[in-house]
Design a protein around this motif. Structure first.
Motif, mmCIF file in Angstrom:
data_model
loop_
_atom_site.group_PDB
_atom_site.id
_atom_site.type_symbol
_atom_site.label_atom_id
_atom_site.label_comp_id
_atom_site.label_asym_id
_atom_site.label_seq_id
_atom_site.Cartn_x
_atom_site.Cartn_y
_atom_site.Cartn_z
ATOM 1 N N ALA A 48 0.831 -1.207 0.000
ATOM 2 C CA ALA A 48 0.000 0.000 0.000
ATOM 3 C C ALA A 48 0.865 1.257 0.000
ATOM 4 O O ALA A 48 0.581 2.226 -0.725
ATOM 5 N N LEU A 49 1.938 1.261 0.798
ATOM 6 C CA LEU A 49 2.821 2.421 0.849
ATOM 7 C C LEU A 49 3.559 2.620 -0.473
ATOM 8 O O LEU A 49 3.727 3.750 -0.954
ATOM 9 N N SER A 50 4.010 1.515 -1.091
ATOM 10 C CA SER A 50 4.715 1.609 -2.366
ATOM 11 C C SER A 50 3.792 2.122 -3.466
ATOM 12 O O SER A 50 4.165 2.993 -4.265
ATOM 13 N N GLN A 51 2.579 1.595 -3.499
ATOM 14 C CA GLN A 51 1.611 2.008 -4.508
ATOM 15 C C GLN A 51 1.206 3.470 -4.298
ATOM 16 O O GLN A 51 1.005 4.222 -5.256
ATOM 17 N N ALA A 52 1.109 3.875 -3.036
ATOM 18 C CA ALA A 52 0.762 5.267 -2.725
ATOM 19 C C ALA A 52 1.868 6.212 -3.173
ATOM 20 O O ALA A 52 1.596 7.329 -3.632
ATOM 21 N N ASN A 53 3.122 5.777 -3.051
ATOM 22 C CA ASN A 53 4.254 6.600 -3.479
ATOM 23 C C ASN A 53 4.153 6.900 -4.971
ATOM 24 O O ASN A 53 4.340 8.045 -5.414
ATOM 25 N N GLU A 54 3.850 5.887 -5.753
ATOM 26 C CA GLU A 54 3.691 6.089 -7.196
ATOM 27 C C GLU A 54 2.539 7.036 -7.493
ATOM 28 O O GLU A 54 2.637 7.909 -8.370
ATOM 29 N N GLY A 55 1.422 6.864 -6.791
ATOM 30 C CA GLY A 55 0.267 7.721 -7.010
ATOM 31 C C GLY A 55 0.550 9.170 -6.639
ATOM 32 O O GLY A 55 0.158 10.102 -7.352
ATOM 33 N N ARG A 56 1.255 9.382 -5.514
ATOM 34 C CA ARG A 56 1.587 10.750 -5.098
ATOM 35 C C ARG A 56 2.482 11.436 -6.121
ATOM 36 O O ARG A 56 2.319 12.622 -6.415
ATOM 37 N N ALA A 57 3.429 10.681 -6.672
ATOM 38 C CA ALA A 57 4.327 11.259 -7.671
ATOM 39 C C ALA A 57 3.551 11.687 -8.914
ATOM 40 O O ALA A 57 3.804 12.755 -9.495
ATOM 41 N N HIS A 58 2.596 10.870 -9.330
ATOM 42 C CA HIS A 58 1.771 11.228 -10.497
ATOM 43 C C HIS A 58 0.957 12.493 -10.224
ATOM 44 O O HIS A 58 0.902 13.402 -11.069
ATOM 45 N N ILE A 59 0.363 12.583 -9.035
ATOM 46 C CA ILE A 59 -0.459 13.753 -8.690
ATOM 47 C C ILE A 59 0.405 15.007 -8.607
ATOM 48 O O ILE A 59 0.000 16.090 -9.052
ATOM 49 N N LEU A 60 1.612 14.880 -8.049
ATOM 50 C CA LEU A 60 2.522 16.029 -7.986
ATOM 51 C C LEU A 60 2.846 16.552 -9.382
ATOM 52 O O LEU A 60 2.941 17.761 -9.611
ATOM 53 N N GLY A 61 3.021 15.630 -10.325
ATOM 54 C CA GLY A 61 3.287 16.039 -11.694
ATOM 55 C C GLY A 61 2.138 16.834 -12.290
ATOM 56 O O GLY A 61 2.349 17.835 -13.000
#
Length: 772
Positions: A521-534
């Motif tokens: 969950a934490l790893s998947q959230a990291n990817e999602g946060r990076a996409h949203i930041l972009g």
């Protein structure tokens, strides 16, 4: 007299004691919890009957802080504890969230949990103790509670985890983590972090779980001594046959409804299916109709969860890791200091940032005393955001909790007060909601602060994760919808920057969440946060360098603490005069830090120069602008540098003879003066005649230089001599004090040494001239 039972545990360097049987004996369960010198009483009562037709679980948790526990009297007019403060509301939610899933399905008896802080030592935070006391009280009450739970706070400093740090210590560490857990599983996580990695956050959760197990064992030991007989709960009717019947009637309708990506269309189709199911049991008795209603919900969950586990098909057709389309806009509103519109799928937030001065700080009256906060984040969730008609007004517990989560996420990237001396208020108004409006608040709030020119260290984004768990099979979902949250097993929200996590909140609905699940969950959230930041960067990549034209400007200056009294003045006279004359607001703290604020830069500059004049020392030979404040026979007193007065002798007003000072100056007149002399006592002698009164430029002094005075101790033993030898008194053509000293030709005709005209009243002379 009392059948008191106690258990004790050495935990985190202090003794945790749980006691029951002496206090609140008429409650179903009551526990007095003591840790250090902090004491919390929690009492649990439960209704013996369920209200007819009730099909939900009415659990209510109240946490209250008694001011007497810290030896304080409440502020305000009424002088008693009143409505719940923000901290009390948040702590009530902390207690509610981990215990609510631990009651069996179908148990609808009303339960009241009341936790009260009776003693507070300033070291042990009572929120953790209240969670433990509530768990213990429920465990011994006899109600069907599948606990107990333990709770603890964890800090992180210098690579080490610390257990239950004090409030001040927790604020200074890189992590403030609260975890509640049973002996087998973590149930709740609430945290604030300073951009920490996923590995450190997960390690903190595991460390906390181990400590919670110790508390769980202590509560079990207390229950073995004092628990009441467990309640007999009626088993609900077997709904399997009814559910299978409904599957044939509305199963296809429900499956088709959950394939609709538009929320309003999906809601309408589901309502039609539910109405169809209700009609099929219209002739049945009330109990059967209630069971049928529950069976429909079970059927919906089975269809949605099965599709996700089987082939990864989500309600709106996304993959398990896909984030909904994002649109971010800044500068939406013309008069706000900063604004943004953040839309993710069918979730939308209008966020605004307002900058204020120190007087706009939030005053908080709590057990720790009076404190002030210069960062506020307020979240509003109007009913139209979900297309409903409902209550609109004061914020609910949910609103306060969601706002606090976003507050924690953004606080880690704020500038220091020294770098940005503003009070900051972020307001989030949710205009649409279908999944994690709190994380939309994090993203929109961050953009609005950047639009306002708040120099945050890095942008922050947030995402909500979900979980579908059946036995050993599980699927983690990124950016969950509202229905996926409702039908899933976990609500896992993560916010942070590209450098690390700033806030993490997790609520679990089932036991059995493993380290493997949380890691994914934490790893998947990291990817999602990076996409949203972009996506956020497309709207605004960094904070604006200029503040809004409508925002106040604040300038800071540091002065010597010894000069604070001079700036404030007797009874605040000087500082009030500065504010009244310049129009700027002036705040000064005990360390000599002064904040000058105004939307008009000229007002700030005027106040700054005034204060600078008060605290700076006058320099001999320097020209200043001053104001005539008093006129006397022998000259005029001029106020310059804000807080200093000096004398312009009548002989220093012009190069020609001046009969009366009023012929040259008037009170209130602005004049240019040069400092001629500052005596050891701080008395200042000024001159106007050597300064161009129009331009302020220094003029050449054409007068002959004044002869230096003879030192007093060289005038002989009896420097004045007998009166018969003193040369005829003060008037006449003496020009000096001694009879045979001769005239003082450098003086204007008719002046005496005190600076007045012939025959002038010596009592009008300033003290430092009289002594000569």
């Amino acid at each position: 007299m009392f059948d008191k039972k106690t258990v004790s545990l050495e935990w985190g360097g202090k003794t945790l004691t749980l006691e029951t049987g002496r206090i609140a004996r008429q409650a179903d369960g009551a526990v007095l919890a003591t840790y250090g010198e902090t004491v919390v009483l929690c009492a649990v009562t439960a209704a013996k009957k369920v209200k007819e037709g009730q099909d939900f679980f009415p659990l209510t948790v109240h946490y209250q802080e008694k001011f007497s526990s810290a030896g304080r009297i409440p502020g305000g007019f009424f002088k008693r504890e009143r409505g719940a403060t923000e901290k009390e509301t948040l702590t009530s939610r902390l207690i509610d969230r981990p215990i609510r899933p631990l009651f069996p399905e179908g148990f609808y008896n009303e339960i009241n949990v009341i936790a009260q802080v009776l003693s507070y030592d300033g070291e042990v935070e009572p929120d953790i103790l209240a969670m433990i006391a509530a768990s213990a009280a429920l465990t011994i009450s006899g109600v069907p509670f599948m606990g107990p739970i333990g709770a603890c706070r964890v800090g992180y400093e210098d690579g080490e985890y610390t257990l239950n740090p004090s409030q001040n210590h927790a604020a200074a560490t890189d992590l403030d983590l609260i975890v509640a857990a049973t002996g087998n599983a973590v149930m709740m996580v609430e945290s604030e972090a300073k951009e920490l990695s996923e590995e450190i956050m997960l390690g903190g959760i595991m460390f906390a779980h181990d400590e919670c197990k110790k508390v769980v064992n202590a509560i079990i030991e207390l229950a073995e001594k004092a628990a009441k007989e467990p309640w007999e709960i009626s088993t609900s009717d077997d709904m399997s046959s009814i559910k299978e019947k409904l599957r044939g009637i509305v199963g296809d309708d429900i499956a088709a409804a959950y394939r609709l990506t538009d929320k309003s269309q999906r809601s309408e189709a589901l309502n039609n299916a539910r109405a169809k199911a209700k009609e099929a049991f219209a002739e049945a008795d009330g109990q059967t109709q209630m069971t049928a209603g529950k069976a429909v919900k079970k059927l919906e969950a089975e269809i949605v969860r099965g599709a996700i586990l089987k082939d990864g098909t989500r309600i709106d057709g996304r993959t398990t890791t896909q984030v909904r389309p994002i649109e971010a806009i800044v500068g939406l509103l013309p008069r706000t200091h900063g604004s943004s519109l953040f839309t993710r799928g069918e979730t939308q937030a209008i966020c605004t940032t307002t900058l204020g001065t120190k007087e706009s700080e939030q005053m908080i009256d709590g057990l720790e005393g009076l404190t002030y906060s210069n960062f506020m984040l307020h979240y509003n969730f109007p009913p139209y955001s979900v297309g409903e008609v409902g209550r609109f007004g004061a914020p609910s517990r949910r609103d306060i909790g969601h706002g606090k989560l976003a507050w924690r996420a953004l606080r880690a990237v704020l500038p220091t007060k020294e770098d940005f001396p503003y009070t900051i208020r972020v307001l989030s108004d949710i205009t649409e909601s279908n999944g994690s409006s709190s994380m939309a608040t994090v993203c929109g709030g961050c953009l609005s602060m950047m639009d306002a020119g708040v120099p945050i260290t890095r942008p922050v984004s947030g995402i909500a994760m979900g979980l579908i768990l059946e036995g050993d099979e599980f699927t983690v979902l990124s950016d969950i919808l509202g229905d996926e949250d409702h039908l899933g097993d976990m609500d896992f929200k993560v916010a942070g920057t590209e450098q690390g996590i700033t806030s993490l909140q997790m609520d679990i609905k089932v036991a059995g969440i493993t380290r493997e699940i949380m890691t994914q969950a934490l790893s998947q959230a990291n990817e999602g946060r990076a996409h949203i930041l972009g996506e956020m960067t497309k709207a605004l990549g960094s904070a604006r360098t200029e503040l809004s034209a409508h925002a106040p400007r604040i300038e800071t200056m540091q002065i010597d603490k010894a000069k604070i009294r001079d700036v404030i003045g007797t009874g605040g006279k000087v500082i009030r005069e500065i504010v009244a004359e310049t129009g700027a607001k002036v705040d000064i703290d005990d360390e000599g830090l002064i904040k000058i604020s105004s939307s008009d830069l000229s007002q700030i500059e005027a106040a700054r120069k005034w204060i600078q004049g008060i605290v700076e020392e006058a320099e001999v030979g320097k020209v200043y602008t001053g104001k005539v404040v008093n006129i006397v026979d022998f000259g005029a007193f001029v106020n310059f540098m804000g807080g200093k007065d000096g004398l312009v002798h009548v002989s220093e007003m012009k190069n020609e003879r001046v009969e009366k000072p009023t012929d040259v100056v008037s009170e209130g007149q602005e004049v240019k003066v040069k400092v001629l002399e500052i005596d050891p006592r701080g008395k200042v002698r000024l001159s106007m005649r050597v300064v161009d009164q129009e331009t302020g430029e220094e003029l050449e002094d054409t007068r002959p230089a004044r002869e230096p005075r003879e030192p007093r101790n060289d005038r002989g033993g009896d420097r004045r001599g007998p009166r018969s030898d003193r040369g005829g008194g003060r008037g006449g053509d003496r020009g000096g004090r001694g009879g045979d000293r001769g005239p003082r030709r450098e003086r204007s005709e008719g002046e005496n040494e005190g600076g007045g005209k012939e025959g002038g009243n010596p009592d009008h002379m300033p003290a430092f001239l009289k002594d000569d």
